[in-house]
Design an enzyme around this catalytic site. Structure first.
Site, PDB file in Angstrom:
ATOM      1  N   LYS B  79     -53.856  18.358  12.814  1.00 49.41           N
ATOM      2  CA  LYS B  79     -53.062  16.814  12.710  1.00 49.41           C
ATOM      3  C   LYS B  79     -54.544  16.152  12.227  1.00 49.41           C
ATOM      4  CE  LYS B  79     -50.217  12.951  14.378  1.00 49.41           C
ATOM      5  NZ  LYS B  79     -49.909  12.501  15.221  1.00 49.41           N
ATOM      6  N   SER B 154     -45.618  10.808  12.910  1.00 49.29           N
ATOM      7  CA  SER B 154     -46.278  10.210  12.225  1.00 49.29           C
ATOM      8  C   SER B 154     -46.882  11.661  11.732  1.00 49.29           C
ATOM      9  CB  SER B 154     -47.093   9.319  12.989  1.00 49.29           C
ATOM     10  OG  SER B 154     -47.636  10.025  13.901  1.00 49.29           O
ATOM     11  N   SER B 178     -43.648  10.897  17.504  1.00 51.50           N
ATOM     12  CA  SER B 178     -44.291  11.788  16.052  1.00 51.50           C
ATOM     13  C   SER B 178     -44.740  13.238  16.232  1.00 51.50           C
ATOM     14  CB  SER B 178     -45.511  11.451  15.786  1.00 51.50           C
ATOM     15  OG  SER B 178     -45.467   9.753  15.937  1.00 51.50           O
TER      16      SER B 178
END
Lengths: 39, 488
Positions: B79, B154, B178
């Site tokens: 990420k 996210s 997330s």
């Protein structure tokens, strides 16, 4: 806890590598003058 | 829905037998990303040449008999809020445009030390603030199961990349759900470890008492292998726990006889939840009962305060953490400013998106004089009550089972203009972050063609139980073997 041992500080070139504006080993920012309105 | 996704385990077998080389694997991943990127937008950056060089090195190690770990030569994704030396780290934000990191996050470095090939960086909500990966300056990521829907957030880019078969595993971060929520929306496994289990050194901070790096993959076994690689004490993170890292993968026996699963009555209320989602979760619990687990109702009485408590704490911490983005030392600096204060104002106004601004403003408000006691202090007190709820519940059960989300993946744009509706997506996940306990989401069914997530919550440092229960479930079901039609 980690040892209380002095180690070299971050390499100034690394610290400044992403600077929007630099001069030597300093970040360049607008002047802050005495009496300026902080907004 | 056909085929079986490539797992870390199957790819390792392919490498070990010589059926594939790491270089071939990486080229396949890069080709798949190129084929799907326009429709999916899971990645914001690729390390094509770096990944190829790393793959060649992994192949050379294998030839010499110097394989470093089960992850050696396997392509993974990270990420875009975990820094990596020499790579752009943008956190989905304009304010970090051009930022090239001078160091590597500990979790990322551990994957590299294990020989994993990091092929690229995945899309995310800006500074991890969001539940849909729509709040990214790079545009939204789409759900591989339905390109008109969000992958959740996210860590939506990481979840979409794994679900679409672009990589067998990825790192994500989880502050209020997330990792787990996008894993649930995308039909894969997502694990948020105990707070402190994985070093946060090099994770761009959102809410420092809640943030945790975790893993996304298809199976509980793959999550176990990834977690083993990244977990463990780090002296550079003062919140990193000293506890040794168990061999999580070795505990996966498939046996859950005698395990007690707690079902919190507050999480199985019909109001505000898709009834089909609840049915899928209840059916999943029945599978575990047939496998020998016992089920008991438990109570987490302060659940109704969890979302409010989470957002007060998270926004307060975010307002403090994001104060560093001022255009001075890195990131975007505005032009045409008149003085230092104006430079701060313009740089931050131009650089942050609306959701980040909203959270900074609200976080500053709850920390301000006159409101601190009513909001922030009160939230911290309620946080203690929420943690005690779990401690009490775990006196009578080994793990807690809940839905991961109250619904399946929602449509792109459906909630973007209604922040409160977006925040309520996190109703089942935020409590684990507030209490610091581990949480794991695994696919447990499909509703109208969309994946449903079963969330397992455990005692602090007891990821082993969660992985064991999840593995037992996956040995008896096939939800985790399905791939999105457009990805096959």
């Amino acid at each position: 806890m980690r040892e209380d041992r002095a180690v070299p500080a971050i390499d100034p070139e690394l610290a400044l590598a992403n600077a929007p504006e630099r001069q030597g080993f300093a970040f360049v920012v607008p002047k802050v003058l005495e009496g300026e309105d902080p907004g | 829905m056909t085929d079986h996704p490539a797992t870390l385990e199957s790819l390792r077998d392919a490498l070990d037998t010589g059926a594939m080389s790491s270089r071939e694997l990486v080229e396949q991943c890069l080709d798949r990303v190129a084929e799907t990127e326009a429709g999916l937008h899971a990645f914001v950056g690729l390390r094509r040449e770096g990944a190829r060089a790393d793959a060649d090195a992994a192949d050379a190690r294998r030839t010499r008999g110097e394989v470093r770990s089960p992850l050696d030569g396997i392509p993974l994704a990270v990420k875009d809020n975990m820094v990596q030396t020499g790579e752009l780290t943008r956190c989905g934000s304009r304010i970090l445009e051009g930022f090239v990191s001078p160091y590597t996050a500990t979790a990322v470095a551990r994957l590299q030390a294990a020989g994993a090939i990091l092929i690229g960086r995945t899309n995310m909500d800006e500074f991890a603030m969001g539940s849909s990966t729509e709040h990214s300056v790079f545009g939204a990521t789409r759900n591989p199961w339905d390109r008109g829907r969000t992958p959740g957030g996210s860590s939506g880019g990481s979840a979409a990349a794994v679900a679409a078969g672009l990589v067998p595993g990825a790192l994500g971060s989880d502050t209020g759900g997330s990792i787990r929520q996008p894993a649930g929306f995308c039909g894969i496994a997502g694990l948020k470890p105990t707070y402190g289990r994985v070093s946060r050194w090099g994770l761009v901070a959102f809410a420092s008492s809640l943030d945790q790096i975790g893993v996304l993959a298809h199976t509980a076994g793959d999550c176990a292998r990834l977690l083993e690689a990244i977990a463990g004490h780090d002296p550079r993170d003062s919140t990193s726990l000293p506890e040794p890292v168990p061999r999580f993968a070795e505990a996966l026996s498939g046996d859950v006889s005698g395990f007690v699963l707690g079902l919190p009555r507050e999480y199985f209320v019909e109001e505000g939840v898709d009834p089909e989602v609840l049915n899928s979760v209840r059916a999943a619990v029945s599978v575990l009962e047939r496998a020998g687990a016992k089920v008991r109702e438990v109570s987490l009485p302060h659940t109704k305060y969890a979302v409010a408590t989470y957002y007060l704490v998270a926004m307060a911490e975010a307002s403090s953490n994001l104060a560093r983005y001022d255009g001075v030392r890195y990131g975007r600096r505005a032009e045409g400013y008149d003085g230092l204060t104006d430079m701060y104002r313009r740089s931050r106004s131009e650089g942050f998106g609306p959701e980040v601004k909203r959270r900074i403003v609200l976080g500053t408000y709850v920390l301000s004089a006159g409101y601190f006691d009513a909001y922030y202090r009160k939230a911290q007190q309620v946080r203690t009550l929420l943690r005690r709820d779990f401690e009490e519940a775990f006196r009578g059960c080994d793990a807690i089972a809940t839905p991961t989300s109250p619904e399946t993946a929602f449509r792109l744009g459906e909630k973007i203009d209604d922040p409160l509706r977006m925040y309520l997506s996190d109703v089942y996940t935020v409590s684990a972050n507030l209490a610091g306990i581990p949480g794991l989401s695994i696919p447990c069914g499909f509703v109208r063609g969309l994946p449903v997530g079963l969330q397992l919550l455990g005692r602090a440092l007891d990821e082993s139980t969660l992985l064991r229960v999840a593995d037992a479930f996956q040995r008896r079901t096939d939800h985790h073997t399905r791939v999105p039609p457009q990805a096959s």
